[in-house]
Motif scaffolding. Structure first.
Motif, mmCIF file in Angstrom:
data_model
loop_
_atom_site.group_PDB
_atom_site.id
_atom_site.type_symbol
_atom_site.label_atom_id
_atom_site.label_comp_id
_atom_site.label_asym_id
_atom_site.label_seq_id
_atom_site.Cartn_x
_atom_site.Cartn_y
_atom_site.Cartn_z
ATOM 1 N N LYS A 93 0.815 -1.210 0.000
ATOM 2 C CA LYS A 93 0.000 0.000 0.000
ATOM 3 C C LYS A 93 0.850 1.262 0.000
ATOM 4 C CE LYS A 93 -3.342 2.425 2.975
ATOM 5 N NZ LYS A 93 -4.144 2.341 4.227
ATOM 6 N N VAL A 94 1.889 1.289 0.840
ATOM 7 C CA VAL A 94 2.658 2.529 1.014
ATOM 8 C C VAL A 94 3.920 2.583 0.158
ATOM 9 C CG1 VAL A 94 1.802 2.803 3.368
ATOM 10 C CG2 VAL A 94 3.978 1.621 2.988
ATOM 11 N N ALA A 95 4.421 1.436 -0.300
ATOM 12 C CA ALA A 95 5.702 1.409 -1.016
ATOM 13 C C ALA A 95 5.728 2.236 -2.302
ATOM 14 C CB ALA A 95 6.107 -0.036 -1.299
ATOM 15 N N PRO A 96 4.724 2.127 -3.176
ATOM 16 C CA PRO A 96 4.796 2.895 -4.426
ATOM 17 C C PRO A 96 4.920 4.401 -4.206
ATOM 18 C CG PRO A 96 3.109 1.208 -4.586
ATOM 19 C CD PRO A 96 3.535 1.247 -3.150
ATOM 20 N N TYR A 97 4.169 4.938 -3.254
ATOM 21 C CA TYR A 97 4.240 6.380 -3.016
ATOM 22 C C TYR A 97 5.541 6.744 -2.307
ATOM 23 C CZ TYR A 97 2.517 11.120 -2.318
ATOM 24 O OH TYR A 97 2.359 12.491 -2.353
ATOM 25 N N ALA A 98 6.050 5.838 -1.471
ATOM 26 C CA ALA A 98 7.339 6.073 -0.822
ATOM 27 C C ALA A 98 8.452 6.174 -1.866
ATOM 28 C CB ALA A 98 7.652 4.950 0.162
ATOM 29 N N VAL A 99 8.388 5.321 -2.885
ATOM 30 C CA VAL A 99 9.370 5.371 -3.978
ATOM 31 C C VAL A 99 9.234 6.676 -4.761
ATOM 32 C CG1 VAL A 99 10.065 4.314 -6.170
ATOM 33 C CG2 VAL A 99 9.543 2.865 -4.183
ATOM 34 N N GLN A 100 8.004 7.066 -5.029
ATOM 35 C CA GLN A 100 7.768 8.327 -5.753
ATOM 36 C C GLN A 100 8.325 9.514 -4.986
ATOM 37 O OE1 GLN A 100 3.687 8.965 -7.109
ATOM 38 N NE2 GLN A 100 3.960 11.196 -7.013
#
Length: 215
Positions: free
Chosen positions: A67-74
């Motif tokens: 849930k949080v990983a994609p936005y953390a990468v962005q």
């Protein structure tokens, strides 16, 4: 004749006694069998329940990371904050999104504020003078978890109102271990075990993989 009758009666008595003993033995064997089956069945049931709980927890944790990983990468690509640090802090600070602050107010990082219009007064524990104490603190309220993540990133980038350079060491760190140490030394949390907790989370869930290509 009387002697023969006594002998016959004695044989009959022995047969009855033998049958009684056999019945008692069968009953005892049945009881033991039931106990053994029940015991091992219960152990298997407990084992199954524990395995199911472990699987459910693992699934919950995997879902949270996804849930949080994609936005953390962005955010990492935009601001230079290591995604592994962002994800690990979200896990630790929000208890996998289950804390009251996270589940009700979308605050995944324990970020505080002063404006009563966008904060909530809640109890929290802080480590001071060698002991844990409970205090009331004002915490930011967010519309969704992404808003909380972005605010966390901006806090690390822009620092605090009293020290814009407060988290400069975190930003300058080239790996998650240095960044975790810097979080502690730069004063992000009062917990003396904060650094080790962040590092353990990153290593256990292989969050380092999200840092590829950052910086």
């Amino acid at each position: 004749m009387p002697q023969k009758r006594r002998y016959t009666a004695h044989k009959s008595y022995r047969r009855k006694r033998s049958r009684k003993n056999n019945n008692t033995t069968l009953i005892l064997l049945a009881i033991v069998a039931v106990f053994v089956i029940s015991f091992f069945g219960y152990r298997r049931y407990v084992q199954y329940q524990n395995e199911t709980k472990v699987e459910m927890v693992q699934e919950e944790h995997n879902t949270f990371v996804k849930k949080v990983a994609p936005y953390a990468v962005q955010l990492g690509q935009e601001y230079g904050v290591l995604p592994s640090i962002t994800i690990a802090q979200a896990i630790l600070e929000s208890d996998w999104g289950n804390s009251t602050l996270a589940s009700q107010y979308n605050n995944y990082f324990g970020i505080k504020g002063e404006d009563p219009n966008n904060t909530k007064l809640l109890e929290t524990k802080e480590y001071t003078n060698g002991q844990w104490i409970t205090i009331n603190g004002r915490f930011r309220v967010y519309s969704d978890f992404r808003e909380s993540m972005k605010d966390h990133t901006k806090l690390l980038v822009n620092g605090t109102t009293w020290n814009p350079q407060q988290y400069r060491q975190v930003l300058q760190s080239k790996n998650y271990i240095d960044a975790a140490v810097a979080l502690q030394s730069d004063g992000y949390a009062t917990d003396p075990g904060y650094t080790s907790k962040i590092i353990r989370i990153i290593q256990k869930y292989n969050l380092k993989k999200y840092d590829q290509g950052i910086k």
